[in-house]
Design a protein around this motif. Structure first.
Motif, mmCIF file in Angstrom:
data_model
loop_
_atom_site.group_PDB
_atom_site.id
_atom_site.type_symbol
_atom_site.label_atom_id
_atom_site.label_comp_id
_atom_site.label_asym_id
_atom_site.label_seq_id
_atom_site.Cartn_x
_atom_site.Cartn_y
_atom_site.Cartn_z
ATOM 1 N N LYS A 58 43.389 45.720 56.436
ATOM 2 C CA LYS A 58 43.467 45.121 55.367
ATOM 3 C C LYS A 58 42.828 45.182 54.415
ATOM 4 N N HIS A 59 43.246 45.680 53.360
ATOM 5 C CA HIS A 59 42.317 46.070 51.696
ATOM 6 C C HIS A 59 42.267 44.715 51.192
ATOM 7 N N TYR A 60 41.221 44.395 50.629
ATOM 8 C CA TYR A 60 40.619 42.773 49.695
ATOM 9 C C TYR A 60 40.028 43.601 48.470
ATOM 10 N N VAL A 61 40.622 42.415 47.470
ATOM 11 C CA VAL A 61 40.253 43.108 45.778
ATOM 12 C C VAL A 61 40.216 41.478 45.726
ATOM 13 N N VAL A 62 38.545 41.097 45.299
ATOM 14 C CA VAL A 62 38.473 39.801 44.455
ATOM 15 C C VAL A 62 39.281 40.241 43.659
ATOM 16 N N TYR A 79 32.420 40.037 44.793
ATOM 17 C CA TYR A 79 32.850 39.373 43.724
ATOM 18 C C TYR A 79 33.629 40.242 42.401
ATOM 19 N N ARG A 80 34.162 39.509 41.722
ATOM 20 C CA ARG A 80 35.155 39.810 41.137
ATOM 21 C C ARG A 80 35.179 41.829 40.617
ATOM 22 N N TYR A 81 36.322 42.076 41.397
ATOM 23 C CA TYR A 81 37.572 43.192 41.297
ATOM 24 C C TYR A 81 36.797 44.232 42.548
ATOM 25 N N ASP A 82 35.527 43.239 43.648
ATOM 26 C CA ASP A 82 34.896 44.473 43.851
ATOM 27 C C ASP A 82 35.862 44.550 45.066
#
Length: 115
Positions: A58-62, A79-82
């Motif tokens: 899985k890949h996540y981007v906030v 945080y945002r864009y991490d």
């Protein structure tokens, strides 16, 4: 080309996701996909998933707010864009400890696809 408008993205209800709204942007109900699918989860304050593993990476981007990602052994706040990658079989739990709504992008292989 397959276009999915965010306000028309089909909702799906994964097990063990609480105070969350999940939609598919591409793949599965949102249209054809050969190798991966993408979705966005909106996580309310206090929203979370159970600690569980998936056989697929899985890949996540906030995209908004902050999301705590726990593997059971390690915990970090994104945080945002991490972003982060979870290996196949690695346990994970997501949690929104903040007072603001968070939004996270998920990208995963389509089950049975080959790299």
């Amino acid at each position: 080309m397959n276009v999915t408008r965010f306000n028309e993205a089909p909702e799906y209800l994964p097990a063990h996701h609480y105070q969350m709204r999940c939609v598919r942007l591409q793949g599965h109900e949102a249209g054809p996909a050969d190798a991966l699918w993408m979705g966005v989860s909106t996580i309310e304050p206090g929203g979370h998933t159970s600690l569980a593993a998936s056989p697929l990476e899985k890949h996540y981007v906030v995209l908004r707010g902050e999301v705590v990602v726990s593997t059971g052994d390690h915990e970090t706040t994104l945080y945002r864009y991490d972003s982060c990658r979870l290996a196949p079989g690695e346990t994970r739990a997501l949690r929104n400890d903040s007072a603001e709504v968070a939004m996270i992008l998920l990208a995963m292989p389509v089950a049975g696809s080959t790299p």
